[in-house]
Design a protein around this motif. Structure first.
Motif, PDB file in Angstrom:
ATOM      1  N   ALA A   1       0.838  -1.202   0.000  1.00 11.23           N
ATOM      2  CA  ALA A   1       0.000   0.000   0.000  1.00 11.23           C
ATOM      3  C   ALA A   1       0.870   1.249   0.000  1.00 11.23           C
TER       4      ALA A   1
ATOM      5  N   MET B   1       0.345   4.953   0.968  1.00 11.56           N
ATOM      6  CA  MET B   1      -0.686   5.683   1.706  1.00 11.56           C
ATOM      7  C   MET B   1      -0.211   7.068   2.122  1.00 11.56           C
TER       8      MET B   1
ATOM      9  N   GLN C   1       3.504   0.320   2.922  1.00 12.66           N
ATOM     10  CA  GLN C   1       3.394  -0.785   3.876  1.00 12.66           C
ATOM     11  C   GLN C   1       2.942  -2.049   3.161  1.00 12.66           C
TER      12      GLN C   1
ATOM     13  N   ILE D   1       1.148  -5.518   2.832  1.00 11.89           N
ATOM     14  CA  ILE D   1      -0.063  -6.126   3.400  1.00 11.89           C
ATOM     15  C   ILE D   1       0.087  -7.641   3.321  1.00 11.89           C
TER      16      ILE D   1
ATOM     17  N   MET E   1      -0.608  -5.425   8.361  1.00  8.41           N
ATOM     18  CA  MET E   1       0.460  -4.751   7.634  1.00  8.41           C
ATOM     19  C   MET E   1       1.792  -4.882   8.363  1.00  8.41           C
TER      20      MET E   1
ATOM     21  N   VAL F   1      -4.767  -2.539  11.097  1.00  8.08           N
ATOM     22  CA  VAL F   1      -5.420  -1.247  10.910  1.00  8.08           C
ATOM     23  C   VAL F   1      -6.824  -1.472  10.369  1.00  8.08           C
TER      24      VAL F   1
ATOM     25  N   GLU G   1     -10.203  -1.218   8.242  1.00  2.00           N
ATOM     26  CA  GLU G   1     -10.390  -1.072   6.801  1.00  2.00           C
ATOM     27  C   GLU G   1     -10.724   0.365   6.413  1.00  2.00           C
TER      28      GLU G   1
ATOM     29  N   GLU H   1      -9.967   3.190   7.915  1.00  2.00           N
ATOM     30  CA  GLU H   1      -8.788   4.051   8.060  1.00  2.00           C
ATOM     31  C   GLU H   1      -7.808   3.839   6.918  1.00  2.00           C
ATOM     32  N   VAL H   2      -7.548   2.574   6.570  1.00  2.00           N
ATOM     33  CA  VAL H   2      -6.634   2.274   5.464  1.00  2.00           C
ATOM     34  C   VAL H   2      -7.178   2.836   4.157  1.00  2.00           C
ATOM     35  N   HIS H   3      -8.477   2.651   3.938  1.00  2.00           N
ATOM     36  CA  HIS H   3      -9.080   3.116   2.689  1.00  2.00           C
ATOM     37  C   HIS H   3      -8.976   4.634   2.569  1.00  2.00           C
TER      38      HIS H   3
ATOM     39  N   ARG I   1      -6.603   6.544   3.718  1.00  2.00           N
ATOM     40  CA  ARG I   1      -5.216   6.887   3.387  1.00  2.00           C
ATOM     41  C   ARG I   1      -4.845   6.457   1.974  1.00  2.00           C
TER      42      ARG I   1
END
Length: 258
Positions: free
Chosen positions: A88, A90, A109, A111, A121, A128, A130, A132-134, A136
């Motif tokens: 990722a 981000m 990072q 995955i 990660m 983390v 989903e 929050e990751v999405h 970023r």
């Protein structure tokens, strides 16, 4: 996935440019690829993996900005089951938890797994959410530069008008980097200069003192300057060259826009 190469070789092949701390403005923001001095882009990761593996690895980057019609965890799970390795890219300056300081960079990072509404990660090892990751992974290509980093590089002959003139990327003008940076500066403009030229006739220590006095008088000011970033938010999927999953990666269409 085993490439039979030492980790140090892979690290060197990425060729991430070192952060060069310029002492004055506007050269602190130079060259046009200023953000590249702080890390590698997804394109550099792909080239580095190909070189380090002797051509045994191939990568494909999927843009997630603008927002895509995508359920992140199921999409990642499908590719991981096929044998792909996601990395990722981000914007860590997005979705910062309350009370935490805004980071100073983007981040890559790896995955290594997913679960319902969670992403596993490394770099660092973490789980983390989903959402929050999405957030970023769906970010404009913008980097926030701390106000303090700008103020520390003021000089008696520094002119902000050069910021837009020396950058070929039109995003510098669209983001009005010159205007944002000017907000931080004491408004001491000599009458002999055009109004757009903002110069500072004091030492950095005096600037910091003036900044503190301004904040006591008017309250906290904007904390960052937004500049164009070389990074693109999204996910790079790696696979063994010639494998079925590699063929699928290379032929897969871009994710549809929302």
């Amino acid at each position: 996935m085993v490439w039979n190469r030492p980790f140090s070789t892979i690290f060197l092949r990425v060729r991430s440019p070192l952060l060069v701390v310029q002492r004055i403005l506007p050269h602190f923001f130079l060259p046009t690829d200023f953000p590249l001095r702080c890390g590698a882009t997804h394109a550099q990761l792909i080239r580095g993996a190909q070189e380090a593996s002797g051509g045994k690895a191939v990568g494909r980057f999927f843009h997630l900005y603008p927002r895509r019609r995508l359920r992140l965890v199921p999409w990642l799970a499908r590719w991981i089951r096929k044998g792909a390795v996601p990395v990722a890219t981000m914007n860590m300056q997005v979705a910062v938890p309350d009370g935490e300081e805004v980071p100073d960079a983007w981040h890559h990072q790896l995955i290594f797994g997913v679960a319902p509404r969670a992403v596993f990660m490394t770099n660092p090892l973490d789980v983390v959410g989903e959402v929050e990751v999405h957030q970023r992974l769906c970010s404009q290509s913008v980097l926030l530069v701390r106000r303090e980093d700008v103020l520390q590089r003021l000089t008696t002959d520094g002119s902000l008008s050069d910021l837009s003139q020396i950058q070929s990327d039109p995003r510098w003008r669209l983001l009005d980097v010159e205007g944002e940076a000017a907000i931080f500066l004491p408004q001491l403009t000599p009458t002999s200069d055009p109004p757009c030229l903002i110069q500072v006739f004091c030492y950095p220590g005096q600037v910091r003192q003036m900044r503190l006095e301004e904040e006591l008088e008017d309250g906290p000011r904007t904390a960052h300057v937004s500049i164009p970033a070389a990074y693109s938010s999204g996910v790079t999927l790696f696979a063994l060259t010639g494998s079925d999953v590699a063929q699928q990666l290379l032929k897969a269409p871009e994710l549809p826009l929302l």
